[in-house]
Design a protein around this motif. Sequence first.
Motif, PDB file in Angstrom:
ATOM      1  N   VAL A 292       0.868  -1.176   0.000  1.00 53.02           N
ATOM      2  CA  VAL A 292       0.000   0.000   0.000  1.00 53.02           C
ATOM      3  C   VAL A 292       0.901   1.221   0.000  1.00 53.02           C
ATOM      4  N   THR A 293       0.652   2.161  -0.908  1.00 54.99           N
ATOM      5  CA  THR A 293       1.458   3.374  -0.998  1.00 54.99           C
ATOM      6  C   THR A 293       0.554   4.594  -0.928  1.00 54.99           C
ATOM      7  N   GLY A 294       1.077   5.674  -0.361  1.00 54.19           N
ATOM      8  CA  GLY A 294       0.392   6.957  -0.323  1.00 54.19           C
ATOM      9  C   GLY A 294       1.286   8.012  -0.947  1.00 54.19           C
ATOM     10  N   SER A 295       0.671   9.064  -1.477  1.00 56.15           N
ATOM     11  CA  SER A 295       1.451   9.997  -2.280  1.00 56.15           C
ATOM     12  C   SER A 295       0.988  11.433  -2.080  1.00 56.15           C
ATOM     13  N   GLU A 296       1.819  12.347  -2.578  1.00 56.09           N
ATOM     14  CA  GLU A 296       1.474  13.766  -2.619  1.00 56.09           C
ATOM     15  C   GLU A 296       0.334  14.036  -3.588  1.00 56.09           C
ATOM     16  N   ASP A 297       0.040  13.087  -4.484  1.00 51.72           N
ATOM     17  CA  ASP A 297      -1.056  13.301  -5.444  1.00 51.72           C
ATOM     18  C   ASP A 297      -2.426  13.010  -4.837  1.00 51.72           C
ATOM     19  N   THR A 298      -2.504  12.825  -3.509  1.00 51.73           N
ATOM     20  CA  THR A 298      -3.719  12.643  -2.705  1.00 51.73           C
ATOM     21  C   THR A 298      -4.352  11.269  -2.868  1.00 51.73           C
ATOM     22  N   SER A 324      -2.565  15.806   0.458  1.00 54.03           N
ATOM     23  CA  SER A 324      -1.546  14.767   0.340  1.00 54.03           C
ATOM     24  C   SER A 324      -1.691  13.712   1.428  1.00 54.03           C
ATOM     25  N   VAL A 325      -1.316  12.482   1.097  1.00 46.01           N
ATOM     26  CA  VAL A 325      -1.327  11.366   2.050  1.00 46.01           C
ATOM     27  C   VAL A 325       0.074  11.242   2.625  1.00 46.01           C
ATOM     28  N   ARG A 326       0.183  11.356   3.941  1.00 45.94           N
ATOM     29  CA  ARG A 326       1.487  11.376   4.591  1.00 45.94           C
ATOM     30  C   ARG A 326       1.806  10.106   5.375  1.00 45.94           C
ATOM     31  N   ALA A 327       0.783   9.362   5.787  1.00 43.65           N
ATOM     32  CA  ALA A 327       1.029   8.228   6.685  1.00 43.65           C
ATOM     33  C   ALA A 327       0.030   7.118   6.427  1.00 43.65           C
ATOM     34  N   LEU A 328       0.496   5.882   6.634  1.00 44.94           N
ATOM     35  CA  LEU A 328      -0.326   4.686   6.508  1.00 44.94           C
ATOM     36  C   LEU A 328      -0.104   3.810   7.740  1.00 44.94           C
ATOM     37  N   ALA A 329      -1.139   3.083   8.112  1.00 46.48           N
ATOM     38  CA  ALA A 329      -1.015   2.118   9.209  1.00 46.48           C
ATOM     39  C   ALA A 329      -1.933   0.948   8.921  1.00 46.48           C
ATOM     40  N   LEU A 330      -1.476  -0.243   9.300  1.00 50.78           N
ATOM     41  CA  LEU A 330      -2.237  -1.468   9.089  1.00 50.78           C
ATOM     42  C   LEU A 330      -2.478  -2.148  10.419  1.00 50.78           C
ATOM     43  N   ALA A 331      -3.727  -2.562  10.656  1.00 48.93           N
ATOM     44  CA  ALA A 331      -3.965  -3.487  11.750  1.00 48.93           C
ATOM     45  C   ALA A 331      -3.348  -4.828  11.368  1.00 48.93           C
ATOM     46  N   PHE A 351      -5.484   2.290   7.582  1.00 44.63           N
ATOM     47  CA  PHE A 351      -5.697   3.688   7.944  1.00 44.63           C
ATOM     48  C   PHE A 351      -4.761   4.546   7.095  1.00 44.63           C
ATOM     49  N   SER A 352      -5.281   5.615   6.536  1.00 43.59           N
ATOM     50  CA  SER A 352      -4.466   6.566   5.793  1.00 43.59           C
ATOM     51  C   SER A 352      -4.773   7.963   6.287  1.00 43.59           C
ATOM     52  N   ALA A 353      -3.744   8.805   6.357  1.00 44.79           N
ATOM     53  CA  ALA A 353      -3.926  10.152   6.896  1.00 44.79           C
ATOM     54  C   ALA A 353      -2.930  11.093   6.233  1.00 44.79           C
ATOM     55  N   GLY A 354      -3.212  12.390   6.362  1.00 47.39           N
ATOM     56  CA  GLY A 354      -2.324  13.378   5.760  1.00 47.39           C
ATOM     57  C   GLY A 354      -2.806  14.783   6.000  1.00 47.39           C
ATOM     58  N   GLY A 355      -2.769  15.604   4.937  1.00 45.53           N
ATOM     59  CA  GLY A 355      -3.135  17.001   5.039  1.00 45.53           C
ATOM     60  C   GLY A 355      -4.599  17.210   5.356  1.00 45.53           C
ATOM     61  N   ARG A 356      -4.904  18.449   5.774  1.00 44.20           N
ATOM     62  CA  ARG A 356      -6.256  18.859   6.145  1.00 44.20           C
ATOM     63  C   ARG A 356      -6.816  18.008   7.283  1.00 44.20           C
ATOM     64  N   ALA A 357      -5.924  17.453   8.112  1.00 44.89           N
ATOM     65  CA  ALA A 357      -6.313  16.673   9.301  1.00 44.89           C
ATOM     66  C   ALA A 357      -7.367  15.630   8.972  1.00 44.89           C
ATOM     67  N   GLN A 358      -7.119  14.859   7.942  1.00 44.68           N
ATOM     68  CA  GLN A 358      -8.090  13.876   7.448  1.00 44.68           C
ATOM     69  C   GLN A 358      -7.555  12.466   7.631  1.00 44.68           C
ATOM     70  N   ILE A 359      -8.391  11.581   8.179  1.00 45.15           N
ATOM     71  CA  ILE A 359      -8.076  10.155   8.326  1.00 45.15           C
ATOM     72  C   ILE A 359      -9.161   9.361   7.616  1.00 45.15           C
ATOM     73  N   GLU A 360      -8.752   8.371   6.847  1.00 42.51           N
ATOM     74  CA  GLU A 360      -9.678   7.458   6.187  1.00 42.51           C
ATOM     75  C   GLU A 360      -9.357   6.040   6.625  1.00 42.51           C
TER      76      GLU A 360
END
Length: 667
Positions: A292-298, A324-331, A351-360
Amino acid sequence: MGWAPRPELPRDSSALLVSGPDGEMLWLDVDHCPGQAPRVCLMGRYQLPPCKQRWHTCSAFLPQGGLLVCGDRRGSLLLFPCSSSVGWAAESTTITNGSTDPVSKVPGSKLELSYLSYKGALPLEAPLSVLFGLHGKTGVTSVTCHGGYIYSTGRDGVYRQLHLQGQQLEVLQKHRPCKGLQWIEELRFTLDGDLLVLGFHADNFVVWSSRIGENLHCIPCGGGHRSWSYCSSPSAEAFAFIRCGDVMLYQCEAEPHEQQVLLESLHGREITCVRHLGTVKVPGHTACDVFVTGSEDTTVCILMLSEHSRTVMPLTRLSDHISSVRALALARPMGPGDEGFGDKGLSTLLFSAGGRAQIECYRLLCAGDPGSKSAMACHVVHVASHRLDEHWERKKNRHKLVKMDPETRYMSLSVVPGTSTEKLLTPWNFLAAACSDGSVRVFGLLEASRKLVLVAESFHHQRCVLKVEAFLHVRAGGERRHFLCSAATDGSVAFWDITSPIADVVDTLHRADGEMQPLALGTPLLTIMAHSCGVNSLHIHETPEGRYLVASGSDDGSIHVCLLEVALDGDRAAGGTCLRILERVARPCAHAAHVTGIWLLQPDLLLSASVDQRLTLWRWVPGGLDELNTTFFHVPDLAQLDCWEVAEAGEELQYYCVLCGQGLEML
């Protein structure tokens, strides 16, 4: 009113849905024979939910049969029961005069009386499932069924993928096709596997290809507030629309696409984070690693990499983030060897998180699919999301106020292990986050009800927190203690005992039905000044003796390792627990640039990676770190490192690592 396709009907029959007063919607089957008046049969009556603009905008009969899905002007998706048995049984009272004359429209005629009497005999059906305001207040524009899934589009710039869970609609994920396309009208699935998104961008009609990621057509028509129709065939394409009262036609011959995708892109900008999900074995194919990868392209990309063929293939993309997506975490991923899971593949919470204080948060299921091109399929279910400024978005007259911190970013995530115990009737998962506004926050996820709640926080660091890492300590009697490690831009590393806060949170959540004000995390048990500047990498490894090695890397190129022991302290109020430092080792100038990746492979083996593009293996000896080996990798601007071990039967234990930055590399 609008037509709804029903594949089981004869070619000369169609289904017509009509919205009328008081939110009543009628389902009519219309038979049209040449030279005869249409023959109409009332099949069902449905009640739309109350709203200001109470009519349907689109509809589709599901292939499963007996169900009808509709979108309304309020942006909601509705699921209704439908059965053709009632309508066909009353066919003798259908709305027709049985002749070739036009249908009578005289009020009080026999036709009208027959229609009214039959209408009263049919029950007014309520929806089985309602997803209220799914596409915002601007309405749902289309509903399509394809490949066992339901797709809906709206004027909110996204299309959603759904499926049926029993007799309830469940959203799996949403997609933003391209930037600026806010008015999506329809989806078309082509025979060659492409998905065409039809919509309006400003005053242009756009046909966007999901496969090549660009516009196939852009036609100036004046915008979306008009009647239009698009048709394509292997030989030609046509777009008709009304403009200023004139019927306009745009037509062109279909041209073969000269561009071919030789290698699918992973991301459009720098890859900021990567996580190894696991390995999936497909019969007849070599084992493949899933990342799983996260990127500056959101976007977040789930991809597979085959070590044998050395190819990377994206499985699916997630585009819920607005920054942008800055961090990932896996259970902890569940695989074929786990109890109660079977041999389905790999399943985990992402779990993915990044700018605008957003977690998905998503539930992923990756399994072999020999029929697909990649021989693997990834099933994604969107579980929950959270934004710190959600309350701000609901404020009235917010344009007159000053937002406190509009640029809060989540820098790092870590799942708190061992919190789903048998004591809880509804088990919660907890997630720790490092925030740029100087706080350490803890969130609680209740997957069953799809709630992600902020439960605790602390502003102890008073500066940007760069990294967090949670770990579990189990005492001899089986007592569990939850610890959290956080690192900030001043080089400090803090250790928290969050056992009591989590217990208090669980009690509060059960009493308050999943809603609460965030509690205080308290003060750290221990703080170490490990570096002279920001800590960019952090990893914790438990030794066989029950102690903990904490390794960190910094902007100044240094590496710091300390050995901790969890001890009892009767003088402490926080459960009688303290942390003791047994040994500390520092290696200044271990790298020539920022150390952005570090991993403890074994109690005496450490792997570090830096922006200087060197990957170095160290051995921890009493009093220092000895360099064993160094290799160069090809990824510039390294952002993160992830490692895992592979133990094949009868073979030596091997370690693999993946690095991301301006590219992706696996070693």
